[in-house]
Design an enzyme around this catalytic site. Structure first.
Site, short mmCIF file in Angstrom:
data_model
loop_
_atom_site.label_atom_id
_atom_site.label_comp_id
_atom_site.label_asym_id
_atom_site.label_seq_id
_atom_site.Cartn_x
_atom_site.Cartn_y
_atom_site.Cartn_z
N ASP A 113 -1.32 -18.30 15.44
CA ASP A 113 -1.55 -16.87 15.71
C ASP A 113 -3.01 -16.55 15.41
OD1 ASP A 113 -1.47 -14.13 16.05
OD2 ASP A 113 -0.01 -13.74 14.46
N ASP A 165 1.38 -10.45 21.11
CA ASP A 165 1.86 -9.62 20.00
C ASP A 165 1.21 -8.24 20.17
OD1 ASP A 165 2.15 -8.32 17.53
OD2 ASP A 165 1.55 -10.00 16.28
N GLY A 215 6.84 -9.99 12.21
CA GLY A 215 6.94 -9.28 10.93
C GLY A 215 5.61 -8.67 10.57
N GLU A 265 -0.31 -17.40 19.81
CA GLU A 265 -0.05 -15.96 19.75
C GLU A 265 -1.36 -15.17 19.78
OE1 GLU A 265 2.44 -15.06 16.39
OE2 GLU A 265 2.17 -12.90 16.57
N SER A 305 4.99 -17.45 8.31
CA SER A 305 3.62 -17.30 8.79
C SER A 305 2.68 -17.65 7.64
CB SER A 305 3.41 -15.85 9.24
OG SER A 305 2.07 -15.61 9.56
N LYS A 326 4.19 -21.13 11.30
CA LYS A 326 3.14 -20.49 12.11
C LYS A 326 1.86 -20.49 11.28
CE LYS A 326 2.35 -15.61 13.05
NZ LYS A 326 2.96 -14.37 13.58
N LEU A 327 0.80 -21.00 11.86
CA LEU A 327 -0.50 -21.03 11.16
C LEU A 327 -1.39 -19.94 11.73
CD1 LEU A 327 -1.31 -24.87 11.18
CD2 LEU A 327 -0.08 -23.56 9.42
N LYS A 328 -2.02 -19.18 10.86
CA LYS A 328 -3.04 -18.25 11.30
C LYS A 328 -4.30 -19.04 11.61
CE LYS A 328 -0.99 -14.21 10.79
NZ LYS A 328 -0.84 -13.26 11.92
N ASN A 367 -4.53 -13.45 16.18
CA ASN A 367 -4.81 -12.02 16.01
C ASN A 367 -6.12 -11.60 16.69
OD1 ASN A 367 -3.16 -12.60 13.10
ND2 ASN A 367 -2.54 -10.80 14.26
N LYS A 398 7.89 -6.55 17.68
CA LYS A 398 7.83 -5.92 16.36
C LYS A 398 8.18 -4.46 16.55
CE LYS A 398 4.09 -8.67 14.35
NZ LYS A 398 2.65 -8.68 14.02
O1 OSB Z 1 0.11 -10.90 13.64
O2 OSB Z 1 2.10 -11.47 13.27
C1 OSB Z 1 1.05 -10.95 12.86
C2 OSB Z 1 1.42 -10.01 9.19
C3 OSB Z 1 0.76 -8.81 9.17
C4 OSB Z 1 0.16 -8.35 10.31
C5 OSB Z 1 0.25 -9.08 11.49
C6 OSB Z 1 0.94 -10.28 11.52
C7 OSB Z 1 1.51 -10.77 10.34
C8 OSB Z 1 2.16 -12.06 10.24
C9 OSB Z 1 3.16 -12.25 9.12
O3 OSB Z 1 1.89 -13.01 10.92
C10 OSB Z 1 4.55 -11.90 9.56
C11 OSB Z 1 5.47 -11.76 8.38
O4 OSB Z 1 5.74 -12.76 7.72
O5 OSB Z 1 5.91 -10.64 8.10
MG MG Z 2 0.82 -11.85 15.41
#
Ligand code: OSB
Ligand code: MG
Length: 374
Positions: free
Chosen positions: A192, A242, A294, A217, A137, A165-167, A194, A266
């Site tokens: 992703d 998620d 994660g 995501e 990520s 995976k790109l935020k 969020n 998760k």
């Molecule tokens: O939204 O998946 C998420 C990390 C912290 C909180 C939320 C997320 C994430 C990640 C990283 O995307 C996942 C990882 O590499 O542990």
């Molecule tokens: Mg996520």
């Protein structure tokens, strides 16, 4: 066998690089490891994956410590000695919410229970795979520079990661995705958000369709079920939830409503590995692919996530990256990528232990609570 005491270890571990998402930037991982000690000296571990502030979900580290000490530990004191993992889970259900705190406690107890039986978590959960394909990520670069992004992604591709995976967030989406897709035309790629978008972004997010992404995501707020249905209709790219998936019932509802077609599981977000397994089973039954997300775990949480990711329904590459993706020094022996994969631990319980010296170095606070006295 009874659990005599619990130790809470709050750790602050510097990240190898800041992790910026649409909800904030993490520089130091501020988490709690729960250590459970049995009457015969067996020690088990669970990781509380809260962040220091309530940006990903409502939980945060100070709050998790408070609810553990004030409300969850007292419910564990009521359990009969030798209580099985299902009884532990039910005892914790008297507290509403706080899945990450519950996951930390129940995993530490589960780890002791399994170690006493000399069974690995992977075997207990029903893992059928020994090695896990790993994705990574990638946060939003502090500089918001495409060049910096391509450099970072390139370093992960070179390290062997099998999926990127790109935020994303409004203002950081089409351009970075186009640049990464142009540089690596064939790599499995997903994004992703969020929860950073609103329903009015449906047409905008549909512009991601030409980039052949695995999934988008959690584009919308976690409670916006209908919004995700609208997006699923507007976008050819599959929507994956998620933050919205907190239980077996929310997974079932989201699938039936057409709010998601893929689920990120998760254990912290759903309150433990038993619920994580049940969501997996439900999805496997329906032919819905799942993957293991994660929360920037240390080796403790990572070991347990790898066991889960070994289950047969985990057919989509997840976020179980190597220790070096996060930390210069992990709290356990580091997990090292080999041909883009990590091994599912095979030792009893979660199969790893914190290294005492590293644990001591990283600990900023700790507490001991007895379970054998009120
Ligand atoms: O939204 O998946 C998420 C990390 C912290 C909180 C939320 C997320 C994430 C990640 C990283 O995307 C996942 C990882 O590499 O542990
Ligand atoms: Mg996520």
């Amino acid at each position: 066998m009874t659990i005599d005491l619990l130790r809470l270890h709050r750790l602050n571990i510097p990240l190898v690089r800041p992790f910026r998402t649409s909800f904030g930037t993490e520089h130091v991982r501020d988490l709690v490891l729960v250590e459970a000690v049995s009457s015969d000296g067996i020690r088990g571990w669970g990781e509380c994956v809260t962040m220091s502030w309530p940006g990903y979900s409502a939980e945060y580290t100070d709050g998790a410590i408070d609810v553990m000490q004030r409300h969850l530990v007292p419910t564990l004191r009521e359990l009969p000695s030798g209580a099985d993992p299902q009884a532990v889970r039910e005892a914790l259900e008297v507290v509403r919410g706080h899945p990450m705190a519950k996951n930390a406690l129940s995993t530490a107890l589960l780890d002791v229970w399994l170690r006493a039986r000399e069974e690995s978590l992977g075997s207990y959960l029903g893992a059928t795979r020994e090695r896990i394909d790993c994705g990574v990520s990638v946060g939003i670069p502090a500089t918001e520079s495409i060049t910096a992004l391509l450099e970072e992604v390139g370093s992960y591709v070179d390290a062997g990661y099998r999926r990127i995976k790109l935020k994303i967030e409004p203002g950081w989406d089409l351009e970075p995705v186009a640049a990464v897709r142009a540089a690596w035309p064939d790599i499995p790629l997903q994004v992703d958000a969020n929860q950073a978008y609103t329903r009015s972004h449906a047409d905008h997010l549909a512009q991601l369709d030409p980039f052949n992404l695995n999934l988008i995501e959690q584009p919308l707020h976690e409670e916006d079920w209908y919004g995700h249905v609208i997006l699923s209709e507007a976008c050819a790219t599959p929507i994956c939830l998620d933050e919205s998936i907190l239980s077996v019932d929310s997974a079932d509802s989201a699938l039936r409503f057409g709010a998601t077609t893929i689920i990120n599981i998760k254990p912290g977000r759903v309150g433990g590995y038993l619920t994580a397994r049940e969501i997996h089973d439900l999805c496997l039954d329906r032919g819905v692919p799942v993957w293991c997300g994660g929360m920037l775990e240390t080796g403790v949480g990572r070991a347990a996530n790898l066991a889960l990711a070994g289950l047969p329904g985990f057919t989509v590459i997840g976020d179980t990256s190597a220790s070096s993706r996060y930390y210069a020094v992990d709290v356990t022996e580091p997990f090292v990528l080999d041909d883009g994969r990590l091994d599912v631990p095979t030792g009893p319980g979660i199969g790893v232990d914190p290294l005492p010296d590293v644990l001591a170095d990283l600990t900023v606070w700790s507490a001991e609570v007895r379970l054998d006295e009120g």
